[in-house]
Write a protein that holds these residues in place. Structure first.
Motif, short mmCIF file in Angstrom:
data_model
loop_
_atom_site.label_atom_id
_atom_site.label_comp_id
_atom_site.label_asym_id
_atom_site.label_seq_id
_atom_site.Cartn_x
_atom_site.Cartn_y
_atom_site.Cartn_z
N ILE A 39 -9.83 52.16 43.37
CA ILE A 39 -11.17 51.76 42.91
C ILE A 39 -11.70 50.52 43.64
O ILE A 39 -12.90 50.34 43.73
CB ILE A 39 -11.24 51.53 41.38
CG1 ILE A 39 -10.33 50.38 40.94
CG2 ILE A 39 -10.92 52.78 40.60
CD1 ILE A 39 -10.74 49.82 39.60
N GLU B 60 -7.04 63.54 49.38
CA GLU B 60 -6.01 63.33 50.39
C GLU B 60 -5.71 64.67 51.03
O GLU B 60 -5.84 65.71 50.38
CB GLU B 60 -4.70 62.89 49.74
CG GLU B 60 -4.70 61.56 49.08
CD GLU B 60 -3.34 61.30 48.45
OE1 GLU B 60 -2.50 60.67 49.11
OE2 GLU B 60 -3.11 61.76 47.31
N PRO C 292 -6.34 64.67 39.39
CA PRO C 292 -5.51 64.30 40.54
C PRO C 292 -4.38 65.30 40.75
O PRO C 292 -3.71 65.70 39.79
CB PRO C 292 -4.97 62.92 40.14
CG PRO C 292 -6.03 62.36 39.26
CD PRO C 292 -6.59 63.53 38.51
N SER D 18 -7.15 63.04 44.48
CA SER D 18 -6.17 62.01 44.16
C SER D 18 -6.82 60.89 43.36
O SER D 18 -8.04 60.84 43.22
CB SER D 18 -5.55 61.47 45.45
OG SER D 18 -6.54 60.87 46.23
N SER D 19 -5.98 60.01 42.80
CA SER D 19 -6.51 58.86 42.06
C SER D 19 -7.12 57.89 43.05
O SER D 19 -6.43 57.38 43.92
CB SER D 19 -5.38 58.17 41.30
OG SER D 19 -5.13 58.87 40.11
N PRO D 20 -8.41 57.62 42.92
CA PRO D 20 -9.05 56.76 43.91
C PRO D 20 -8.55 55.33 43.83
O PRO D 20 -8.14 54.86 42.77
CB PRO D 20 -10.52 56.83 43.51
CG PRO D 20 -10.52 57.16 42.06
CD PRO D 20 -9.31 58.02 41.84
N ARG E 62 -12.75 61.01 51.21
CA ARG E 62 -11.43 60.57 51.67
C ARG E 62 -11.40 59.06 51.77
O ARG E 62 -10.44 58.40 51.41
CB ARG E 62 -11.11 61.22 53.02
CG ARG E 62 -9.66 61.00 53.43
CD ARG E 62 -9.31 61.80 54.68
NE ARG E 62 -9.37 63.23 54.45
CZ ARG E 62 -10.17 64.08 55.09
NH1 ARG E 62 -10.99 63.64 56.03
NH2 ARG E 62 -10.18 65.36 54.80
N MET E 63 -12.51 58.48 52.24
CA MET E 63 -12.61 57.04 52.35
C MET E 63 -12.50 56.37 50.97
O MET E 63 -11.89 55.31 50.83
CB MET E 63 -13.93 56.65 52.99
CG MET E 63 -14.03 55.17 53.24
SD MET E 63 -15.70 54.70 53.71
CE MET E 63 -16.30 54.14 52.17
N LEU E 64 -13.09 57.00 49.97
CA LEU E 64 -13.04 56.45 48.61
C LEU E 64 -11.65 56.65 47.99
O LEU E 64 -11.40 56.21 46.87
CB LEU E 64 -14.09 57.12 47.71
CG LEU E 64 -15.57 56.87 48.04
CD1 LEU E 64 -16.45 57.80 47.23
CD2 LEU E 64 -15.93 55.41 47.77
N LEU F 285 -19.29 65.56 44.35
CA LEU F 285 -18.82 64.73 43.24
C LEU F 285 -19.14 65.39 41.91
O LEU F 285 -18.30 65.45 41.01
CB LEU F 285 -19.47 63.33 43.31
CG LEU F 285 -18.89 62.35 44.32
CD1 LEU F 285 -19.76 61.11 44.44
CD2 LEU F 285 -17.48 61.93 43.91
N MET G 229 -10.55 59.46 47.07
CA MET G 229 -10.65 60.53 46.07
C MET G 229 -9.99 61.82 46.50
O MET G 229 -9.64 62.64 45.67
CB MET G 229 -12.11 60.81 45.72
CG MET G 229 -12.67 59.79 44.77
SD MET G 229 -14.34 60.25 44.27
CE MET G 229 -14.00 61.67 43.22
N SER H 290 -13.25 50.32 48.51
CA SER H 290 -14.52 50.20 49.23
C SER H 290 -15.20 48.86 48.96
O SER H 290 -15.96 48.37 49.79
CB SER H 290 -15.47 51.34 48.87
OG SER H 290 -14.99 52.13 47.86
N LEU H 291 -14.89 48.29 47.79
CA LEU H 291 -15.40 46.95 47.50
C LEU H 291 -14.86 45.96 48.53
O LEU H 291 -15.59 45.13 49.06
CB LEU H 291 -14.96 46.55 46.09
CG LEU H 291 -15.79 45.52 45.36
CD1 LEU H 291 -17.23 45.97 45.23
CD2 LEU H 291 -15.22 45.25 43.97
N ARG I 21 -16.22 61.06 53.48
CA ARG I 21 -16.59 59.95 52.60
C ARG I 21 -15.69 59.90 51.37
O ARG I 21 -15.25 58.84 50.95
CB ARG I 21 -18.04 60.11 52.16
CG ARG I 21 -19.03 59.89 53.28
CD ARG I 21 -20.42 60.16 52.79
NE ARG I 21 -21.42 59.84 53.79
CZ ARG I 21 -22.70 59.65 53.49
NH1 ARG I 21 -23.12 59.75 52.25
NH2 ARG I 21 -23.57 59.37 54.44
#
Lengths: 231, 231
Positions: free
Chosen positions: B86, B72, B37, B82-84, B66-68, B27, B70, B89-90, B64
């Motif tokens: 947001i 692709e 992005p 990429s554009s996460p 990829r999960m967020l 990060l 962030m 995950s919430l 991780r």
């Protein structure tokens, strides 16, 4: 649309990895079995068998849940479910440089909405001591800064304190996360605009005014932001 | 505090995995290099060398991100930033059964704050068509439901529409996520309490009243929730 375009559309689809699927299945499983914080998870072996996946893929999915704060590894007890840090992953992605413009605008408006809505909780929880601290902050900011970054620093100090006064730690943390986005958008303005109601005016309203008078003051303080919102 | 207690304290510390560290480093790296992005990430080989970690650990960290949302994986181009999403995950962790009580209360108050603050944006964006649709919803709810789950269904329909009317998709999605939490807490009340201002009253305020009159109406609609808030 010709076949050429269709071809491009197909290429746009991203891969859905095994980990994506296993993560979803795990989340479903935990919910269905009504796992609660503190409960130990089944052993890796049992999980790989139940899900029919390799140990590597399972570990990847578990790693994601660990990142979300949903599982912890404890000495001797192994993996247990825990209370997730709900804002943790939001914090990771809150970067104005990678978030798309429409979402940035949404976040900007979300912060304005919170500022306008917090009077109710603020008036339930405000204490004399907190107001004195807020006043100190406002007085130390008497000179209007000409530089945008100073102005944002003042905003962070003052509004951050107000959020703290609500006693709501999640909201306080959420607002801290929204500020870089807010700062990013406001920084694009050439001339810093100051609202008709200043920070010290807001302190005085908080001291002597009603909840609704304070809210009207906040609205005037933020008026130049509201004026820019598109229909 | 004896050595016994100290011993227990040490046991409480959770393991910080290699993936936690590599994720953080990745990060930081992406931020420092001002990745945007669409930009392609360095190859796995280069990343493992730069970070001095094994391919497995790197893959776990990338999984991780990829999960967020962030990163692709794109055909032919490999991994791109990429554009996460947001709120993605919430959404995963918003489960009243695993969130701790203090945070549940915070979320409850956060929703009340949004409801009180949205009048400003609502009055900028409301259209005649939307108000008509909202009125239809309110009229279809004329009978006060005695069962709690029906009452919550009404709340979701009506307040969900109001959020949609703000034109802010992030806020709308956020509110949808907060509702199960809200419902969970409200469900614990034995007798459903109805505010002095009903849904149809709110529609009429939206039609003929000022922004401030609507907000005062919303406050009365939510009054029983505010009354329960602790100092």
């Amino acid at each position: 649309m010709g076949i050429g375009n269709l071809h491009i559309d197909i290429e746009k689809v991203s891969y859905k990895t095994m980990a994506d699927e296993v993560e979803m299945k795990l989340l479903e499983y935990l919910k269905k079995q009504s796992f609660k914080p503190g409960d130990a998870l089944p052993k890796e072996m049992e999980l790989t068998e139940a899900l029919g996946v390799s140990r590597n893929v399972l570990r990847e999915a578990l790693s994601r849940l660990r990142m979300l704060g949903m599982i912890e590894t404890k000495k001797r007890r192994g993996m247990v479910l825990s209370s997730p840090d709900i804002l943790g992953s939001l914090e990771r992605v809150m970067d104005p440089l990678i978030i798309d413009d429409a979402t940035l605008q949404d976040i900007f408006e979300l912060r304005l909405t919170l500022e306008m809505g917090l009077a109710d909780i603020l008036y339930i929880r405000k204490t004399k001591k907190d107001i004195e601290e807020l006043e100190k902050i406002a007085l130390s900011q008497k000179t209007t800064p000409t530089k945008q970054n100073f102005r944002i620093k003042h905003e962070v100090e003052f509004h951050g304190k107000i959020y703290q006064m609500t006693g709501n730690r999640t909201m306080q943390r959420f607002q801290t996360m929204l500020l870089p986005i807010f700062g990013h958008l406001v920084n694009e303005e050439k001339v810093p605009i100051v609202g008709k109601v200043s920070h010290i005016d807001l302190v005085n309203l908080l001291k002597n005014g009603t909840r609704e008078q304070f809210r009207e003051g906040m609205r005037k303080h933020l008026e130049h932001h509201f004026k820019k919102l598109k229909k």
